[in-house]
Write an enzyme that holds these catalytic residues in place. Sequence first.
Site: not given
Ligand code: CA
Length: 424
Positions: A136, A141, A150, A209, A252, A358
């Site tokens: 990540y 991103h 958030r 990616e 998540y 990403t």
């Molecule tokens: Ca991913």
Amino acid sequence: MSHPNDPKLKSFIDVDSTSDFPIQNLPYGVFSTPDSVQRRVGVAIGDFVLDLAVLESEGLLKTGAERCAFAKPSLNAFMALGPKAWSSVRAQISEVLRHDSATLRDNAGLRKRALLPRKDVQLHMPFAVAGYTDFYSSKEHATNVGIMFRGKDNALQPNWLHIPIAYNGRASTVVVSGTPIVRPQGQLKPPSAEVPSFGPCKRLDFELEMGVVVGGASQMGTRLSEAQANEMIFGFVLLNDWSARDIQQWEYVPLGPFQAKAFGTSISPWVVTREALEPFRVQGPKQDPQPLPYLQQASANNYDLHLEVDLRAAKAKQAATISRTNFKYMYWSSVQQLVHHASSGCAMNVGDLLGSGTISGPEKDQRGSLLEISWNGAEPIELPGGEKRTFFEDGDSLIIRGWCQGDGYRVGFGDVEGTVMPST
Ligand code: CA
């Protein structure tokens, strides 16, 4: 003998300057033909595939190993031979394909058996995925997603600038370009609902990616230096990490994505070697605060690699380009990711796949997911023909292309394509 990356090299096979596969590239894949269904390893050159199993059996390619490496359904056996063998074999292939090299050029019988038109071959998964980890690592991103989920003040989590964040994904559903992706079902709980329900994902997305193909192994209980991690990277593929945003948003917390990412990950069929990408290395963005010593880098470990994303709507004939960005923007490099991955003593294996995370650039048209492009559905994109999209509809196709631009040639990846099928 000049180096296989020499921009002046020419092959006896005509290769257009816009082709992804000039003699400076030589990416590896696994293929079969209607006449010969056994899968084996080949290299892309222009509009052809060079059958390495044929060259090896003719004694024209030496890996240094006793057993054959290329009459195999995956690259794993070749990768396990290590970086010296990778480099030596690439130099031998380059030599065989040069314009002034007669061995293959002047042997019509051998050419017929070893050089196959690319349009006639079927491409398969290039390697057996040992483990799949998804990082990540794009600050742009992570910031965009953080703002949406958030709010602006908590966009980046406090650990993000210190750790290359990742989760362990599923190797079992990594598939090669062209494999249809069935819309997943899962637990959904939109903010308006009081209780969750089970059903087809309504917010199906892609993630642009790059995938790192790990070609070396490390022992459990050992860590990796920057140089060791770099040497273990065999090559790179384009990767689409299909994502179910509504499943993701409900599941998540607290352990990260699970079923939202487990149903399919598409990769391009050609593995472009780290060696072929050497001329395109660049410094990544300045890292502030300075990472802990084990993550500090002495080398430029990012790549100037152009990326484009096309969406072809279900009924449309033409695809529309919805994003253009570059791999060079990544905050954490692939080398840092690999160093961090092994930092606890986690063993790495030949065939491990690391998703970069990403890749979004700083501009609005450089975003690497529909979540960001449509800003969580608030800003639909208009496609040619007037159709609008926030997330995928059944029948939509997503295509990613990538290449490094040299002087008069490009080192490219081909593309990775996938079409969304209705839930079953
Ligand atoms: Ca991913």
